[in-house]
Design an enzyme around this catalytic site. Structure first.
Site, PDB file in Angstrom:
ATOM      1  N   GLY A 227      11.183   8.698 -89.591  1.00  0.00           N
ATOM      2  CA  GLY A 227      11.274   7.735 -90.674  1.00  0.00           C
ATOM      3  C   GLY A 227      12.621   7.047 -90.684  1.00  0.00           C
ATOM      4  CB  THR A 231      14.342   9.233 -95.659  1.00  0.00           C
ATOM      5  OG1 THR A 231      14.022   8.137 -96.511  1.00  0.00           O
ATOM      6  CG2 THR A 231      13.538  10.450 -96.080  1.00  0.00           C
ATOM      7  N   GLY A 232      16.450  10.353 -93.535  1.00  0.00           N
ATOM      8  CA  GLY A 232      16.882  11.392 -92.599  1.00  0.00           C
ATOM      9  C   GLY A 232      18.191  12.032 -93.019  1.00  0.00           C
ATOM     10  CD  GLU A 249      11.594   8.285 -83.682  1.00  0.00           C
ATOM     11  OE1 GLU A 249      12.434   7.373 -83.826  1.00  0.00           O
ATOM     12  OE2 GLU A 249      10.378   8.110 -83.805  1.00  0.00           O
ATOM     13  CB  CYS A 283      11.699   3.556 -84.713  1.00  0.00           C
ATOM     14  SG  CYS A 283      10.834   4.551 -83.484  1.00  0.00           S
TER      15      CYS A 283
END
Length: 493
Positions: A227, A231-232, A249, A283
Site C-alpha cells: 500500500g 500507511t507503511g 511493499e 506502484c
C-alpha cells in the site's frame, strides 16, 4: 436489492458481529452494487481464534500436501474465471479484457508457482566440526496478517496468500474496503480446494480499525502489507511496540530514462504500457520520464499520438483498455495533481480534463495525461500520483539522467532504454531501485523477486526469496560425541 457479502472466518461466510456493512461502489457508474460486512475487533478475535486452532495441524501437514491445495485452487480459479473477472471489474473498474486475460490467469499461475517452488525449500547442514550435527530448518511463523491494496485486489492477495499458506502459516486477510469481493471469493475457492477451516480468514472493514488492530494483535506473528508509504510508516511504528516483523511493499515514483541511442518507437510502446496500464494505478508505473534532448521532441510527439489511441470508457466492454480510477476521492486527488502541474509551468500535451462522454460522465474517469518540459522539483514530479498522469523532462548527458532518476525518496523501480545493452547494465547498477528494466517497463514474473528500497519499503514478494519472508530459520545443534565433558567446559573450571 444489492447482494450482501459476508466476512469469511473459520471456513465459512459470517456476518459481522455488529451487523454493519460497507457499501461497494462501481467506479464506472458511481452506483452502489454490493454490501460487505463491516468487521470490528470482535470479528478479528474470532478470526484469530480460528487461525490459532487450525495452525498446528496445518503446520504439520507435509509441504507436498499443502502444495496440492494450491494447485487445486489454481484449477478452480480458472474454472471460475468469468465470475472472478466480472467481480473485479465491478468493484474496481479494471477493464474486463484485463481482468479476464491478465488478473485471473495470473492468480492461478502464482499459486502454481508457489506450489512448485515450496517443494524445493530446504535447510542447510553447516560444517561446524565432526563432533556435531549443525543444521537449519524452516518453520512457519504462525498466524500472519495480510493487508492488501485496492489496485489489484485479487492478484495482490494471491501474491501473499500463496507464499504464506504453502509455508505452513494460517492467514488473516484485511482486503481493501472498497474492493473486497474477489478476496472473499478466493477464500471460498481455497477452502473448496482443501485448505482446512481457519487457515484462510478474511475480515472486511476499514484499515484504520481492522488493519491497525491486526498489527497490534499479540497473536499475529507478522504483517505483510502492500500500500501507500504513509500507511507503511504507521504499520512500522505500531509493529515496533511488539517487535513484530513486517513486509512492506510501498509507493514508487518511477523513472523512465530514454538515452540518445534508444529505439524511440520501442520506447514509446513501453511508455504507453508502463504509464497507463491499470489507469496508472500501479506502484511501479512509469511517471517521471527523462528523455535525451536529441530525441525529446520525436519521443514526445509519438508518445502523445500513441496515448490518444487508447480507448477509455465502459470497463465491461471488451474494447475498453482504460477504465475509471478506483474511487471518487482518488479521482479528485489525481485532478488536484493535474492542477498543480498546470500551475508549475509544465506544458500540457494530452488530457488534463475530466471526460464527459455517455460512458464516462457518471464514473471516476481520468484520461491519459501527459505534461512536457517539467520541473523536477514540482510537487507532481515528487509525489506518487497513482494515476494516468506523467511528466517529461529533458537531459543532455547520462550522468544527469541518473542523478535525476535517483533524486527521489522512493526506490521501487526504473527503466533504461538503449540499444547498448552493456551500457544499460552498467547504468542499472547506478540506479537506487529494487528493479531496473532495460528496454522494458512493468514486466513482473512469479520467478523474480519484487520489492524496493528507501521509502518504497523492504522485504520481497514473489520468487523463492519470499519463502524466507514467511518462515523462521531455526538452527538445531546435535552433539555427536556422546561425552559428558567437552574441552570448552574447562573455561569454568
Amino acid at each position: 436489492m444489492t447482494q450482501v457479502f459476508q466476512a469469511f472466518i473459520d471456513g465459512q461466510g459470517t456476518d459481522s458481529v455488529s451487523g454493519e456493512t460497507l457499501s461497494i461502489t462501481n467506479p464506472a457508474t458511481g452506483q452502489v452494487v454490493a454490501q460487505a460486512a463491516k468487521c470490528g475487533q470482535p470479528d478479528l478475535e474470532k478470526a484469530v481464534a480460528a487461525a490459532e486452532k487450525a495452525g498446528p495441524a496445518w503446520a504439520a501437514t507435509p509441504v507436498g500436501e499443502r502444495s496440492k491445495v494450491l494447485l487445486k485452487a489454481a484449477s478452480l480459479i480458472m474454472a471460475n474465471q468469468q465470475e472472478l473477472a466480472e467481480l473485479e471489474t465491478m468493484e474496481h473498474g479494471s477493464p474486463i479484457r484485463k481482468t479476464m486475460n491478465f488478473d485471473v490467469p495470473l492468480c492461478a499461475e502464482q499459486l502454481e508457482y508457489f506450489a512448485g517452488v515450496a517443494r524445493a525449500m530446504t535447510g542447510e547442514t553447516l560444517p561446524v566440526g565432526p563432533w556435531c550435527l549443525s543444521t537449519t530448518v524452516r518453520e512457519p511463523l504462525g498466524i500472519v496478517g495480510l493487508i492488501t491494496p485496492w489496485n489489484f485486489p485479487a492478484l495482490m492477495v494471491v501474491w501473499k496468500l500463496g507464499a504464506a499458506l504453502v509455508t505452513g502459516n494460517t492467514c488473516i486477510v484485511k482486503p481493501p474496503s472498497i474492493a473486497p469481493l474477489t478476496t472473499l471469493k478466493l477464500a471460498e475457492i481455497l477452502t473448496e480446494a482443501g485448505a482446512p477451516a481457519g487457515t484462510v480468514n478474511v475480515v472486511t472493514g476499514p484499515g484504520e480499525k481492522i488493519g491497525e488492530a491486526m498489527v497490534r494483535h499479540p497473536k499475529i506473528a507478522k504483517i505483510g502489507f502492500t500500500g501507500d508509504t504513509a500507511t507503511g510508516k504507521r504499520i512500522m511504528q505500531v509493529a515496533s511496540d511488539h517487535v513484530k516483523p513486517v513486509g512492506l511493499e510501498l509507493g514508487g515514483k518511477n523513472a523512465f530514462i530514454v538515452l540518445d541511442d534508444a529505439d524511440v518507437d520501442a520506447a514509446v510502446q513501453g511508455a504507453v504500457f508502463g504509464a497507463f496500464f491499470n489507469s496508472g494505478q500501479v506502484c511501479a508505473a512509469a511517471s517521471r520520464f527523462y528523455i535525451h534532448d536529441s530525441i525529446y521532441d520525436d519521443f514526445a510527439a509519438k508518445f502523445v499520438e500513441a496515448a490518444k489511441a487508447l480507448r477509455f470508457g465502459d470497463p465491461m466492454d471488451m474494447a475498453t483498455v482504460i477504465g475509471p480510477v478506483a474511487y471518487a476521492a482518488h479521482r479528485d486527488k489525481i485532478e488536484a495533481y493535474i492542477a498543480d502541474a498546470k500551475q508549475s509551468g509544465a506544458t500540457l500535451l494530452l488530457g488534463g480534463e475530466r471526460p464527459q462522454t455517455e460512458e464516462t460522465k457518471d464514473g471516476y474517469f481520468v484520461p491519459p495525461t501527459i505534461f512536457g518540459d517539467c520541473d523536477q522539483n514540482a510537487r507532481f514530479m515528487r509525489e506518487e500520483i497513482f494515476g494516468p498522469v506523467v511528466g517529461l523532462c529533458r537531459f543532455s548527458d547520462t550522468d544527469e539522467a541518473i542523478g535525476l532518476a535517483n533524486d527521489t525518496p522512493f526506490g521501487l523501480s526504473a527503466s533504461l532504454w538503449t540499444r547498448d545493452t552493456a551500457k544499460g547494465i552498467a547504468l542499472a547498477g547506478q540506479i537506487k531501485a529494487g528493479t531496473v528494466w532495460i528496454n522494458e517497463h512493468l514486466i513482473i514474473f512469479c520467478d523474480t523477486p519484487w520489492g524496493g528500497c528507501k521509502e518504497s519499503g523492504w522485504g520481497k514478494d514473489l520468487s523463492k526469496m519470499v519463502l524466507e519472508e514467511y518462515t523462521l530459520t531455526k538452527h538445531i545443534y546435535v552433539d555427536l560425541t556422546g561425552q559428558p565433558e567437552k574441552p570448552w567446559y574447562g573455561i569454568l573450571k
